[in-house]
Design a protein around this motif. Structure first.
Motif, short mmCIF file in Angstrom:
data_model
loop_
_atom_site.label_atom_id
_atom_site.label_comp_id
_atom_site.label_asym_id
_atom_site.label_seq_id
_atom_site.Cartn_x
_atom_site.Cartn_y
_atom_site.Cartn_z
N ALA A 79 0.85 -1.20 0.00
CA ALA A 79 0.00 0.00 0.00
C ALA A 79 0.89 1.25 0.00
N LEU A 80 0.25 2.40 0.13
CA LEU A 80 0.96 3.68 0.04
C LEU A 80 0.84 4.46 1.35
N HIS A 81 1.73 5.42 1.54
CA HIS A 81 1.64 6.34 2.68
C HIS A 81 0.66 7.47 2.33
N ALA A 100 -4.22 2.66 -2.15
CA ALA A 100 -4.73 3.66 -3.10
C ALA A 100 -4.31 3.34 -4.52
N CYS A 101 -3.65 2.19 -4.71
CA CYS A 101 -3.24 1.83 -6.08
C CYS A 101 -3.91 0.53 -6.51
N GLY A 102 -4.75 -0.01 -5.63
CA GLY A 102 -5.50 -1.21 -6.02
C GLY A 102 -4.74 -2.51 -5.90
N HIS A 103 -3.59 -2.50 -5.20
CA HIS A 103 -2.83 -3.74 -5.06
C HIS A 103 -3.60 -4.77 -4.22
N ASP A 104 -4.55 -4.27 -3.38
CA ASP A 104 -5.44 -5.19 -2.67
C ASP A 104 -6.27 -6.00 -3.68
N ALA A 134 6.52 -4.24 -2.02
CA ALA A 134 7.21 -2.98 -2.32
C ALA A 134 7.24 -2.59 -3.79
N GLU A 135 6.08 -2.64 -4.45
CA GLU A 135 6.07 -2.17 -5.85
C GLU A 135 6.28 -0.67 -5.89
N GLU A 136 5.71 0.06 -4.91
CA GLU A 136 5.77 1.52 -4.91
C GLU A 136 7.15 2.00 -4.43
N ASN A 137 7.90 2.61 -5.30
CA ASN A 137 9.17 3.30 -4.98
C ASN A 137 10.35 2.41 -4.61
N LEU A 359 -5.69 6.54 -9.50
CA LEU A 359 -4.72 5.82 -8.69
C LEU A 359 -3.99 6.83 -7.80
N HIS A 360 -3.73 6.45 -6.57
CA HIS A 360 -3.01 7.27 -5.56
C HIS A 360 -3.87 8.41 -5.02
N ASN A 361 -5.15 8.42 -5.33
CA ASN A 361 -6.06 9.43 -4.77
C ASN A 361 -6.57 8.93 -3.41
ZN ZN Z 1 0.90 2.97 -7.40
#
Ligand code: ZN
Ligand code: ZN
Length: 391
Positions: A79-81, A100-104, A134-137, A359-361
């Motif tokens: 997930a994201l921060h 917020a990116c739908g990885h769930d 850890a896909e994000e960053n 995405l990311h909203n």
């Molecule tokens: Zn993302």
């Protein structure tokens, strides 16, 4: 729409899994509860389960029949921060973290596919279900490859999928060649000589470096790239100075570069160095450029893109598959897997209406109506690729 019936039957359960994951988001390399949730279910479907790759990564192995053929299907766990503002009953219970990116949704669809493929057993070969952290960053996909993903789990091709809320629900988009951009970052430090602002001639003003460099860097895309090649150079930070009447001794510029090909990436980095050195020399100061290549471009191979198209078309119909989408300059760390293996990354349309959050909203929520569609895509792809052939 031609969904795999078992995925439709499983849909209510998929929604429960997805809401559980959404309510309990975990960020890069800390996806411990998420990984345990995944591992537990994979084991309950009778799969061989491997944990600990890249820390929190999980690989489930389904072997059916006697063929040595194998493919990989990949989802992302993290997930994201972000502080969630969806107001939904299954909103994040973890303050400051959010799916917020739908990885769930990605994790849920791949789990659903694993259950259905294990149940149907209509393959002759091996499917590796790859759940990466850890896909994000943070490049969890890169770490998995470095830690021997493809040596430990040999496979001829690997496939990825991302939900795409700006595309109509029930559609897919894919293309051979680059679909997502390479992501690089840079930091430029120019060191002049601080002085009283009223006696600028006694110093060497690094603010001048900044003002000239920001403009000159924009000439790389407009003057050095072929007009049909894509590139982005964005200076996103300028740091210098503390007060009205002091010329600072140093200025720091930071930003990002995006591209689709190695040639463009090389050209941009080379020209950045020339510009930074040249402007520093012009104003009699020194400047350094730190240029870091983070994620490569996500590049689909020809044959696997045809395979992905065949699966998507079987599920949603050929007319609902866009085979010439405009590539996106955002980046994706599935790119590291595609550097090591042929494969295809697709976008699955998940739009609900004109106001679907992006995405990311902080109001984003995965479209549950698409869980069975994504799971059907995975099942169909695996069954087409590992079809039990008559000998
Ligand atoms: Zn993302
Ligand atoms: Zn994502």
């Amino acid at each position: 729409m031609n969904l795999v019936p078992e995925t439709v039957a499983l849909a209510p359960e998929l929604v429960r899994w997805r809401h559980h994951l959404h309510a309990h988001p975990e960020t890069a390399f800390e996806e411990r509860a998420t990984a345990a949730f995944v591992a537990e279910r994979l084991a309950s479907f009778g799969l061989e389960v491997h944990t600990g790759l890249a820390g929190t990564g999980v690989v489930g192995v389904l072997r059916v029949g006697s063929s040595g053929d194998a493919i990989g299907l990949r989802a992302d766990l993290d997930a994201l921060h972000i502080h969630e503002k969806s107001g939904l009953p299954h909103a994040s219970k973890h303050e400051g973290r959010m799916h917020a990116c739908g990885h769930d949704g990605h994790t849920t669809m791949l789990l659903g596919a694993a259950q259905v493929l294990a149940q149907r057993k209509r393959i002759d070969g091996t499917v590796h279900f790859i759940f990466q952290p850890a896909e994000e960053n943070e490049g969890g996909g890169r770490v998995m490859v470095e830690e021997g993903l493809f040596d430990r789990f040999p496979m001829r091709a690997v496939y990825g999928l991302h939900n795409w809320p700006s595309r109509p629900a029930g559609t897919f988009a894919l293309r051979a060649g680059p679909l997502m951009g390479a992501f690089d970052i840079f930091e430029i430090v120019a060191t002049g000589k601080g002085a009283h602002a009223a006696m600028a001639y006694e110093g060497r003003d690094p603010m001048l470096f900044a003002s000239h460099a920001i403009g000159a860097l924009q000439t790389i895309v407009s003057r050095n790239l072929h007009p049909l090649d894509a590139g982005v150079v964005s200076v996103t930070q300028v740091h210098a100075g503390d007060t009205w009447n002091v010329i600072p001794g140093e200025v720091v510029l930071r930003g990002t570069v995006r591209s689709f090909t190695r040639e463009v990436q090389d050209t941009i980095e080379r020209r950045m160095r020339t510009i930074v050195d040249g402007i520093a020399a012009t104003f009699e100061m020194t400047a350094t450029l730190r240029y870091e290549r983070r994620y490569p471009a996500t590049v689909n191979s020809e044959a696997e893109t045809r395979h992905a198209l065949a699966a998507a078309a079987a599920v949603v119909g050929r007319d609902s598959v866009d085979t010439d989408p405009q590539p996106n300059m955002a980046s994706e760390d599935f790119a590291f897997m595609l550097q090591a293996k042929p494969g295809c990354y697709v976008w699955m349309g998940t739009q609900r209406g004109p106001d679907t959050p992006t995405l990311h909203n902080p109001r984003f929520d995965f479209n549950d109506d698409m869980l069975a569609v994504g799971a059907s895509y995975w099942v169909t792809l695996a069954e087409q690729q590992l079809a039990a052939r008559a000998r």
